[in-house]
Design an enzyme around this catalytic site. Sequence first.
Site, short mmCIF file in Angstrom:
data_model
loop_
_atom_site.label_atom_id
_atom_site.label_comp_id
_atom_site.label_asym_id
_atom_site.label_seq_id
_atom_site.Cartn_x
_atom_site.Cartn_y
_atom_site.Cartn_z
N LYS A 87 0.84 -1.20 0.00
CA LYS A 87 0.00 0.00 0.00
C LYS A 87 0.87 1.25 0.00
O LYS A 87 1.90 1.31 0.70
CB LYS A 87 -0.90 -0.03 1.25
N SER A 161 -9.44 1.51 3.25
CA SER A 161 -8.61 2.24 2.32
C SER A 161 -7.57 1.36 1.61
O SER A 161 -6.88 1.83 0.72
CB SER A 161 -7.88 3.36 3.07
N SER A 185 -9.73 -0.62 7.64
CA SER A 185 -9.21 -0.56 6.28
C SER A 185 -8.50 -1.80 5.77
O SER A 185 -8.13 -1.86 4.59
CB SER A 185 -8.27 0.65 6.14
#
Length: 469
Positions: A87, A161, A185
Amino acid sequence: MADVSEQLVAETETWSAVRTRAAVVDGEVTAAAVTEAALVRAGRAGHLNAISVLLAEQARAEATGRDAALAAGETPGPLHGVPVVIKEEIDTAGQVTTFGGDGNSTPAPADAEVVRRLREAGAVILARTTMPEFGAWPFTESVARGITRNPWNPRRTPGGSSGGTAALVAAGVVPVGMGGDGGGSIRIPSAACGLFGLKPQRGRVSTAPHEHLWWALGTAGPLARTVADSALVYDVVRGHTEVDRFRAGEVGSFVEAAAREPGRLRIGWSTAPVTKGVRPDPAHVRAVTETAAVLAELGHDVREVDPGYPDPTLAFVPQFFAGIRSEAAGVEHPERLERRTRATVRLGAWVRPGVREWAIRRGEEVSRRANAVFEQVDVLLTPTVAHRPREVGVLDGVGPLRASLASTPSIAYAALWNVAGNPAASVPTGLGADGLPLAVQLVGPTDGEPVLLSLAAQLERARPWPLLR
């Protein structure tokens, strides 16, 4: 680009991290070939818009180095030759840590601790993945990156996210990838994309080089297609450093926990959301009750309970704002931040350091009250999210208040456990009538990851879930 057969591209698409490592170490295939196959799949997954930076040449060089080390007789690590994605909020040497936006322009000088440990274990870093700016929302949409799509239905969100990581793992590009969880997330995109996603105990995974991730709320961790892969990655990345403000208690091997039977557990289930006024989708209620029935058939003591949830708002909201503000304050070009982000920063101006520290202390009281349920049960079973995956474009043209309202059903069961610090996992339960994945959440007591892994692995064996879109 090196030649790679269509057969290998298709075959390795379904391989777990455990299977990939074994195949490379046993000489069935090279790390270079596995990486090349993953790069081909990454190219074919472009319609998902899940990759922010494809590290093709770096990954090829890394995989070649893995093969050379094996040929030289070096002991292979637990992730030797396994391609992974990261990420884009996690530092990767030589790459800009973008947090999903355009506020930074200077590449990170070194890997974050979790990335360093992944490389040390033999992993190959394939790409960096999309996220909403600063991970503020459970929809992977941003001005800088555009809209990331769910591989099960590209008209739907993969959640957020960590939605970019979730989309790539669910699409079969890589077996595992790194995400982060400050309010759900890891679990929210895992639920939307049919993955196993465990948020570990607060402080289990180092946030170095940073002291914290959204103060007491956040943690990094993997999203995976199998429980065993999640456990394998956690055994590689977990452990604190001197930098970390928060530290978890000692527990044993996660891999061993995932491999053993959980024994007879007291399991309480509830579909009541923490957030008042939110109604869970009937499909998610059925997923919980059907999972409760499966667990009862497996011999557990299963019963409906009232968790007596405390209200986490006063602990969560100040830390949410403080997390966004601390990350925004550190970017090189604040004028490049999204308008919605700049508005969020202004809205949180009241969260001075004293307010933030009060909210962290308030979280300790929330944790005490939330953990009272574990005096009655060993594991709590709930929905992961309240609603089905939304159509993409949720954040188009909306400010922080409307974005927050749209986000509430996603975090209605998840965010409490960020405040409390407990481990919690999203576990796939199959597909809904809409063709999209269903999931439930398993929550454990403090430092209770081993029991969650054992129980989730038992569910995985009893009711295998679809591995790919």
